[in-house]
Design a protein around this motif. Structure first.
Motif, PDB file in Angstrom:
ATOM      1  N   LEU A 287     -17.302 -34.337  -8.889  1.00  0.00           N
ATOM      2  CA  LEU A 287     -16.655 -33.268  -9.282  1.00  0.00           C
ATOM      3  C   LEU A 287     -16.597 -32.215  -8.093  1.00  0.00           C
ATOM      4  O   LEU A 287     -17.738 -31.798  -7.456  1.00  0.00           O
ATOM      5  N   ILE A 300     -11.604 -27.193 -11.263  1.00  0.00           N
ATOM      6  CA  ILE A 300     -12.445 -28.376 -11.033  1.00  0.00           C
ATOM      7  C   ILE A 300     -11.789 -29.565 -10.702  1.00  0.00           C
ATOM      8  O   ILE A 300     -10.776 -29.884 -11.881  1.00  0.00           O
ATOM      9  N   VAL A 302     -11.533 -33.794  -9.854  1.00  0.00           N
ATOM     10  CA  VAL A 302     -12.124 -35.221 -10.092  1.00  0.00           C
ATOM     11  C   VAL A 302     -12.194 -35.792  -8.729  1.00  0.00           C
ATOM     12  O   VAL A 302     -10.768 -36.169  -8.284  1.00  0.00           O
TER      13      VAL A 302
END
Length: 329
Positions: A287, A300, A302
Motif C-alpha cells: 500500500l 491509500i 494498492v
C-alpha cells in the motif's frame, strides 16, 4: 551506528555457509547438524570459517530454517486460507473496503509513504482496533521511538466508550495489555526479536490478551537500508532472508505482519518505496500512503495484492486530524 563490529565478517560467514550447505544438498536446518564434527570436517576451508564465527553459523542456520516453508497442493492452500487466515479489520472503513475486509492473517502487508504522511498513526490505530476487537495480542517492534502509549490510550478512549466508568477503565486496561512493544535499533536486534517471537509461537506461549495475531514493524526500512549500500549483495541477501522469515511466521502461525517503509526518489521527480527490487517481491500486499500539502486527507493506493485484480486503480481516503485518532471518511 549500533551495528555489530563483526558485521562484514558475519555476513561473509553466512554466505559461506549457504554455499557450503547448498553444494552438499543441505537446504533445511534440520538436515544441517552443525554440532556434528563430520559436517564441518567435510571442507577444511569452510570448517575454519564456520568455527571462527559461531554467531555467523547460528545466523546461517536461522536463514536455512526460514526457507523451510510448507508444501501444500491448491486444495489444501484454499482450505487453509478459508479456515485459518481470517481478516483483521483495521477500523479504517476505507482501508477495510479496499482490502476486502482488512489485513489478512498469513500475509505480510507493507505501507509505504513519505515522512510525516501518517504511517505510524495508522499502525497505532490498527493495533488499538485489533486489540479492541479482542482478536488477540499484538507485537509492535519500534525502530525509531515512534510508539506512543499515550497515543494508544487516546485512540482506545475514543473507540471504547461504555457508560460505566469502571467498566470503561477496565476495558481500556485490558486492551492496552494486549499490545506489546519492543525497541529494535539495528538489523540484528530485529533478527533476534523475530527469532524470540518464533520461539514464543513454537512454545504456544500465550501473551496477556490471548494468542498473538499481529506483528507490526515500524519502520523496517530504517533498519534495513543502512546495510544495502555499495555493490556487495550480502546486505540484500540478509534482507531477503529476514523477509522470508517474516512470511514464514505469518503463514505457519496465522498472524498478520504489517511493516512500514519510507519513500525514495524514483527519477523524473517521482518517488518509490525504498529497499529496492530485491525487497519488492517480499510483501503479499503493498500500500502507498500520500497526502496533499496542507490537507488532512490521506490517500491509500494498492500497489500490489496477491488476491486482487488491480486492472482498475483502487484508493481509499483516510482523514487524519492532528492529535486525534485516524478516522474513516
Amino acid at each position: 551506528m549500533p551495528f555489530s563490529p563483526n558485521f562484514d565478517e558475519e555476513l561473509q560467514t553466512v554466505d559461506t555457509f549457504w554455499r557450503f550447505g547448498g553444494s552438499r544438498g543441505i537446504f533445511t536446518a534440520d538436515k544441517a547438524p552443525v554440532n556434528s564434527p563430520s559436517l564441518l570436517e567435510a571442507s577444511t576451508n569452510d570448517e575454519a570459517d564456520l568455527r571462527a564465527s559461531p554467531k555467523g553459523t547460528n545466523r546461517a542456520l536461522a536463514m536455512f530454517e526460514s526457507k523451510c516453508l510448507r508444501c501444500m497442493n491448491g486444495l489444501q492452500l484454499l482450505d487453509d486460507a478459508l479456515k485459518n487466515k481470517r481478516f483483521l479489520p483495521t477500523g479504517c472503513g476505507g482501508i477495510d473496503i479496499l482490502l476486502g475486509g482488512g489485513l489478512r492473517e498469513g500475509q505480510l502487508t507493507e505501507i509505504a509513504g513519505p515522512s510525516s504522511s501518517g504511517k505510524t498513526q495508522i499502525c497505532l490505530y490498527i493495533a488499538s482496533h485489533v486489540a479492541f476487537r479482542l482478536c488477540g495480542s499484538i507485537v509492535f517492534l519500534d525502530s525509531s521511538n515512534s510508539f506512543s502509549p499515550t497515543r494508544i490510550a487516546s485512540i482506545v478512549n475514543q473507540i471504547c466508550r461504555p457508560a460505566d466508568k469502571e467498566v470503561h477503565d477496565r476495558r481500556i486496561k485490558m486492551i492496552m495489555s494486549c499490545i506489546h512493544c519492543q525497541s529494535v535499533f539495528d538489523i540484528f536486534s530485529l533478527r533476534d526479536a523475530l527469532h524470540e517471537l518464533e520461539s514464543t509461537l513454537n512454545k504456544q506461549t500465550i501473551y496477556n490478551g490471548g494468542k498473538i495475531c499481529m506483528l507490526i514493524i515500524d519502520s523496517i526500512s530504517s533498519l534495513i537500508t543502512p546495510i544495502l549500500g555499495g555493490k556487495d549483495s550480502q546486505g540484500r541477501s540478509l534482507m531477503v532472508s529476514l523477509g522470508y522469515l517474516m512470511k514464514q511466521l505469518a503463514d505457519e502461525w496465522n498472524i498478520s505482519v504489517l511493516v512500514t517503509n519510507h519513500m525514495v526518489s524514483g527519477g523524473g521527480g517521482t518517488s518509490k518505496p525504498a529497499m529496492g527490487e530485491s525487497w519488492k517481491c517480499i510483501p503479499h500486499v503493498k500500500l502507498q500512503l500520500s497526502r496533499c500539502p496542507g490537507s488532512t486527507i490521506c490517500n491509500i493506493s494498492v500497489l500490489k495484492h496477491t488476491s486482487m485484480v488491480l486492472a482498475i486503480a483502487r484508493e481509499a481516503h483516510v482523514l487524519h486530524e492532528p492529535n486525534e485518532p485516524i478516522m474513516e471518511l
